[in-house]
Design a protein around this motif. Sequence first.
Motif, PDB file in Angstrom:
ATOM      1  N   ARG A  26     -65.558 -16.995 120.585  1.00  0.00           N
ATOM      2  CA  ARG A  26     -65.396 -17.022 119.130  1.00  0.00           C
ATOM      3  C   ARG A  26     -64.494 -15.885 118.657  1.00  0.00           C
ATOM      4  O   ARG A  26     -63.711 -16.045 117.714  1.00  0.00           O
ATOM      5  N   GLU A  29     -61.003 -16.886 119.367  1.00  0.00           N
ATOM      6  CA  GLU A  29     -60.616 -17.950 118.425  1.00  0.00           C
ATOM      7  C   GLU A  29     -60.367 -17.387 117.043  1.00  0.00           C
ATOM      8  O   GLU A  29     -59.453 -17.846 116.327  1.00  0.00           O
ATOM      9  N   ARG A  30     -61.177 -16.408 116.630  1.00  0.00           N
ATOM     10  CA  ARG A  30     -60.947 -15.766 115.324  1.00  0.00           C
ATOM     11  C   ARG A  30     -59.585 -15.081 115.305  1.00  0.00           C
ATOM     12  O   ARG A  30     -58.837 -15.178 114.322  1.00  0.00           O
ATOM     13  N   SER A  32     -57.035 -15.913 117.102  1.00  0.00           N
ATOM     14  CA  SER A  32     -56.029 -16.967 117.090  1.00  0.00           C
ATOM     15  C   SER A  32     -55.801 -17.509 115.681  1.00  0.00           C
ATOM     16  O   SER A  32     -54.664 -17.728 115.257  1.00  0.00           O
ATOM     17  N   ARG A  33     -56.889 -17.705 114.941  1.00  0.00           N
ATOM     18  CA  ARG A  33     -56.753 -18.230 113.571  1.00  0.00           C
ATOM     19  C   ARG A  33     -55.965 -17.286 112.691  1.00  0.00           C
ATOM     20  O   ARG A  33     -55.176 -17.725 111.843  1.00  0.00           O
ATOM     21  N   THR A  34     -56.147 -15.992 112.874  1.00  0.00           N
ATOM     22  CA  THR A  34     -55.438 -15.026 112.024  1.00  0.00           C
ATOM     23  C   THR A  34     -53.958 -14.921 112.369  1.00  0.00           C
ATOM     24  O   THR A  34     -53.193 -14.309 111.614  1.00  0.00           O
ATOM     25  N   GLY A  36     -52.079 -17.784 113.218  1.00  0.00           N
ATOM     26  CA  GLY A  36     -51.513 -19.124 113.175  1.00  0.00           C
ATOM     27  C   GLY A  36     -51.733 -19.939 114.424  1.00  0.00           C
ATOM     28  O   GLY A  36     -50.933 -20.829 114.757  1.00  0.00           O
ATOM     29  N   GLY A  37     -52.828 -19.655 115.127  1.00  0.00           N
ATOM     30  CA  GLY A  37     -53.152 -20.429 116.317  1.00  0.00           C
ATOM     31  C   GLY A  37     -52.313 -20.105 117.532  1.00  0.00           C
ATOM     32  O   GLY A  37     -52.194 -20.925 118.454  1.00  0.00           O
TER      33      GLY A  37
END
Length: 405
Positions: A26, A29-30, A32-34, A36-37
């Motif tokens: 997680r 993944e967090r 990555s989200r910040t 733009g993946g």
Amino acid sequence: FHTRHSLSDTASETAGIGAARRWIKREFERISRTTGGRLQVEFDTFHQAPTPPRLPAGAELVNIVATLPGAQPEAADRVYVVSGHYDSRSLGIMDTVSHAPGANDDASGTAAVLELARVMAGHTFDATIVFMTVAAEEQGLLGAKHWAETAVADGRHIAAMFTNDIVGNTTDEQGRADRSHVRLFAEGVPPANPLPAEVLAQIRTGGENDFPTRQLARLIKATGEAYLPEFEVRVVYRRDRFLRGGDHSPFLDQGIPAVRFTEPREAYAHQHQDVRVEDGVHYGDLPEFVDFAYTAQVARVNIAALATLARAPAAPADPQVEVTRLENDTALRWTRGTEPDLAGYRIVWRETTAPFWQHSAWAGDVTRFVVKDISKDNVIFGVQAVDRDGHASPAVYPTPWRGDY
């Protein structure tokens, strides 16, 4: 998570190895989200066959892998790996339920890898970087072994690997503190039996200290100390601590240059111990015994070296030293790389008894260069590839070239 033993609870959301790996995933993944993946996050799940005595019945093991793809087509298939192991243990190697906080061994290395991913995912690199937290280090380096063997079987070009293992303690049992340096373990001659002909040839020409892992260590030291001049990267000429092992070892066994970062002094009361107080001594690998500022320094060395490697051109593939005639000049040749930002090549050299590079000469964007008045008999040479921004590859030892016959 109370314990992160590789055979501990996998169902709980708050305790055991399963909760730990889901939390780490997680976090990746967090990150990555910040960005733009940009990070590709996945579980690397595999079944480990029984490996007595530390894994007598076998088990499902899981590494957590976050990949930052390279942006330059000519370099994207070149991969740099940085790891820490997220499993922990108490005094009993098969004790799956006792409190095993593993704050230094190796939450410190895992935290460093997460922070490297957080910082680097927002930037672009030519080559690919893999941020990995591996399981079952304490059961025999099993997570790292699986990933390294699979990568090689799949034909991936793993150019180098760093592992960070116990990078949080600065005080020994006598209370002496040392925050001045990090140990960098770097093996010499590649592990092979029998040694290949090219390895024997390099040894016979004086290059026994110039195989790829030692060259990697030289670059890490030079780069880390350039960015942190008051923090020494102390290279140790061993695979690991005396008769001990870490997650870089399976990569070395696959022929991949790999090094281990480790704190200057180990406090054994806080390593592989049950949490307790005995005769006034506090045992256990607890967070209060971790020097977080020191771990951050180690992470800075990692990021300086990784960023340099991932932005530099590939190391020269086939540098050679000409031995067609007797002379006191030294002529070197190599094949030009394909990267579009390649600026040229640097020649480095040192006395045969010196551990690190002492001199250099800029050759330029050429494939042959003559170093005047310096004999190949008296010094060790290396060739580096350099891009337009000054990022340099590790040096490569030149092999003899006897002419086109």
